[in-house]
Motif scaffolding. Structure first.
Motif, PDB file in Angstrom:
ATOM      1  N   LEU A  77       0.832  -1.210   0.000  1.00 53.72           N
ATOM      2  CA  LEU A  77       0.000   0.000   0.000  1.00 53.72           C
ATOM      3  C   LEU A  77       0.864   1.256   0.000  1.00 53.72           C
ATOM      4  CD1 LEU A  77      -2.789  -1.016   2.529  1.00 53.72           C
ATOM      5  CD2 LEU A  77      -2.985  -0.783   0.057  1.00 53.72           C
ATOM      6  N   TYR A  78       1.896   1.258   0.834  1.00 50.66           N
ATOM      7  CA  TYR A  78       2.788   2.416   0.915  1.00 50.66           C
ATOM      8  C   TYR A  78       3.513   2.639  -0.409  1.00 50.66           C
ATOM      9  CZ  TYR A  78       6.683   5.397   2.268  1.00 50.66           C
ATOM     10  OH  TYR A  78       7.597   6.414   2.333  1.00 50.66           O
ATOM     11  N   LEU A  79       4.075   1.584  -0.979  1.00 51.69           N
ATOM     12  CA  LEU A  79       4.787   1.728  -2.243  1.00 51.69           C
ATOM     13  C   LEU A  79       3.844   2.171  -3.359  1.00 51.69           C
ATOM     14  CD1 LEU A  79       7.305  -1.242  -2.168  1.00 51.69           C
ATOM     15  CD2 LEU A  79       7.850   1.192  -2.194  1.00 51.69           C
ATOM     16  N   GLN A  80       2.643   1.628  -3.404  1.00 52.16           N
ATOM     17  CA  GLN A  80       1.701   2.046  -4.437  1.00 52.16           C
ATOM     18  C   GLN A  80       1.336   3.515  -4.267  1.00 52.16           C
ATOM     19  OE1 GLN A  80       0.631  -0.015  -7.131  1.00 52.16           O
ATOM     20  NE2 GLN A  80       0.288   2.073  -7.817  1.00 52.16           N
ATOM     21  N   TYR A  81       1.154   3.947  -3.030  1.00 49.11           N
ATOM     22  CA  TYR A  81       0.866   5.360  -2.752  1.00 49.11           C
ATOM     23  C   TYR A  81       2.001   6.245  -3.268  1.00 49.11           C
ATOM     24  CZ  TYR A  81       0.418   9.638  -0.021  1.00 49.11           C
ATOM     25  OH  TYR A  81       0.349  10.957   0.371  1.00 49.11           O
ATOM     26  N   GLU A  82       3.235   5.840  -3.010  1.00 47.89           N
ATOM     27  CA  GLU A  82       4.401   6.614  -3.449  1.00 47.89           C
ATOM     28  C   GLU A  82       4.547   6.585  -4.973  1.00 47.89           C
ATOM     29  OE1 GLU A  82       6.456   8.616  -1.784  1.00 47.89           O
ATOM     30  OE2 GLU A  82       5.390   8.283   0.085  1.00 47.89           O
ATOM     31  N   ILE A  83       4.291   5.454  -5.598  1.00 44.65           N
ATOM     32  CA  ILE A  83       4.385   5.347  -7.053  1.00 44.65           C
ATOM     33  C   ILE A  83       3.286   6.175  -7.720  1.00 44.65           C
ATOM     34  CG2 ILE A  83       4.143   3.721  -8.984  1.00 44.65           C
ATOM     35  CD1 ILE A  83       5.607   1.666  -7.113  1.00 44.65           C
ATOM     36  N   ASN A  84       2.114   6.229  -7.112  1.00 49.26           N
ATOM     37  CA  ASN A  84       1.032   7.036  -7.666  1.00 49.26           C
ATOM     38  C   ASN A  84       1.411   8.516  -7.726  1.00 49.26           C
ATOM     39  OD1 ASN A  84      -0.550   4.807  -8.077  1.00 49.26           O
ATOM     40  ND2 ASN A  84      -1.829   5.136  -6.277  1.00 49.26           N
ATOM     41  N   LYS A  85       2.276   8.959  -6.826  1.00 49.31           N
ATOM     42  CA  LYS A  85       2.741  10.353  -6.854  1.00 49.31           C
ATOM     43  C   LYS A  85       3.496  10.641  -8.154  1.00 49.31           C
ATOM     44  CE  LYS A  85       3.371  10.943  -1.871  1.00 49.31           C
ATOM     45  NZ  LYS A  85       4.390  11.197  -0.824  1.00 49.31           N
ATOM     46  N   ILE A  86       4.181   9.628  -8.673  1.00 51.99           N
ATOM     47  CA  ILE A  86       4.905   9.804  -9.940  1.00 51.99           C
ATOM     48  C   ILE A  86       3.905  10.061 -11.058  1.00 51.99           C
ATOM     49  CG2 ILE A  86       6.404   8.704 -11.645  1.00 51.99           C
ATOM     50  CD1 ILE A  86       7.429   6.952  -9.222  1.00 51.99           C
ATOM     51  N   TRP A  87       2.860   9.248 -11.124  1.00 55.29           N
ATOM     52  CA  TRP A  87       1.874   9.395 -12.203  1.00 55.29           C
ATOM     53  C   TRP A  87       1.108  10.706 -12.043  1.00 55.29           C
ATOM     54  CZ3 TRP A  87       4.873   6.312 -13.995  1.00 55.29           C
ATOM     55  CH2 TRP A  87       5.044   4.988 -13.616  1.00 55.29           C
ATOM     56  N   ASP A  88       0.885  11.136 -10.800  1.00 57.46           N
ATOM     57  CA  ASP A  88       0.186  12.402 -10.560  1.00 57.46           C
ATOM     58  C   ASP A  88       1.009  13.599 -11.031  1.00 57.46           C
ATOM     59  OD1 ASP A  88      -1.903  10.994  -9.443  1.00 57.46           O
ATOM     60  OD2 ASP A  88      -1.290  11.371  -7.366  1.00 57.46           O
ATOM     61  N   ARG A  89       2.292  13.409 -11.182  1.00 56.70           N
ATOM     62  CA  ARG A  89       3.192  14.476 -11.636  1.00 56.70           C
ATOM     63  C   ARG A  89       2.897  14.870 -13.076  1.00 56.70           C
ATOM     64  NH1 ARG A  89       6.172  18.339 -12.535  1.00 56.70           N
ATOM     65  NH2 ARG A  89       8.422  18.393 -12.289  1.00 56.70           N
ATOM     66  N   TYR A  90       2.255  13.992 -13.824  1.00 53.56           N
ATOM     67  CA  TYR A  90       1.989  14.208 -15.240  1.00 53.56           C
ATOM     68  C   TYR A  90       0.488  14.160 -15.530  1.00 53.56           C
ATOM     69  CZ  TYR A  90       6.908  12.936 -15.278  1.00 53.56           C
ATOM     70  OH  TYR A  90       8.257  12.876 -15.023  1.00 53.56           O
ATOM     71  N   PRO A  91      -0.263  15.170 -15.073  1.00 53.03           N
ATOM     72  CA  PRO A  91      -1.705  15.151 -15.334  1.00 53.03           C
ATOM     73  C   PRO A  91      -1.976  15.242 -16.837  1.00 53.03           C
ATOM     74  CG  PRO A  91      -1.045  17.273 -14.449  1.00 53.03           C
ATOM     75  CD  PRO A  91       0.164  16.377 -14.390  1.00 53.03           C
ATOM     76  N   GLY A  92      -2.907  14.459 -17.291  1.00 53.12           N
ATOM     77  CA  GLY A  92      -3.274  14.475 -18.703  1.00 53.12           C
ATOM     78  C   GLY A  92      -2.456  13.538 -19.569  1.00 53.12           C
ATOM     79  N   ALA A  93      -1.370  13.001 -19.046  1.00 54.16           N
ATOM     80  CA  ALA A  93      -0.561  12.065 -19.832  1.00 54.16           C
ATOM     81  C   ALA A  93      -1.303  10.740 -19.949  1.00 54.16           C
ATOM     82  CB  ALA A  93       0.797  11.848 -19.172  1.00 54.16           C
ATOM     83  N   VAL A  94      -1.135  10.104 -21.089  1.00 50.57           N
ATOM     84  CA  VAL A  94      -1.768   8.809 -21.302  1.00 50.57           C
ATOM     85  C   VAL A  94      -0.681   7.724 -21.342  1.00 50.57           C
ATOM     86  CG1 VAL A  94      -3.775   9.735 -22.518  1.00 50.57           C
ATOM     87  CG2 VAL A  94      -1.727   9.103 -23.813  1.00 50.57           C
TER      88      VAL A  94
END
Length: 103
Positions: A77-94
């Motif tokens: 859960l912690y690692l997924q939360y941290e990895i999701n921050k990476i994807w949130d860095r690029y809003p709109g990216a597909v």
């Protein structure tokens, strides 16, 4: 399996993160008979997530903290939360779109 998919996504995000996702799954599953390989695989997954966060230009997680949280049962859960921050860095990216890397 989450370990496979996560390692594959991190490698796809930044090709400098070298990983064989299938080998990571083997280390966590069958490697448990040898005791040490699952711990190494989890530590390295945390280190890969940290490298990806660095490449995204966001604050990096602590690999040690991630490892300890994994030991007590909340690591995925912690690692997924941290990895999701990476994807949130690029809003709109597909998926499959190239994005800028910072480090």
């Amino acid at each position: 399996m989450w370990i496979y998919k996560t390692n594959k996504e991190l490698n796809g995000y930044d090709r400098r993160i070298e990983v064989n996702p299938a080998l990571s799954v083997l280390a966590v599953t069958l490697g448990a008979f040898l005791i040490v390989p699952p711990f190494v695989a989890v530590w390295r997954l945390g280190a890969r997530a940290r490298r990806a966060q660095r490449a995204a230009g966001i604050p990096e997680l602590s690999t040690g903290v991630a490892f300890v949280i994994w030991l007590v049962g909340g690591g995925a859960l912690y690692l997924q939360y941290e990895i999701n921050k990476i994807w949130d860095r690029y809003p709109g990216a597909v998926e499959g779109q190239q994005v800028p890397l910072y480090a």
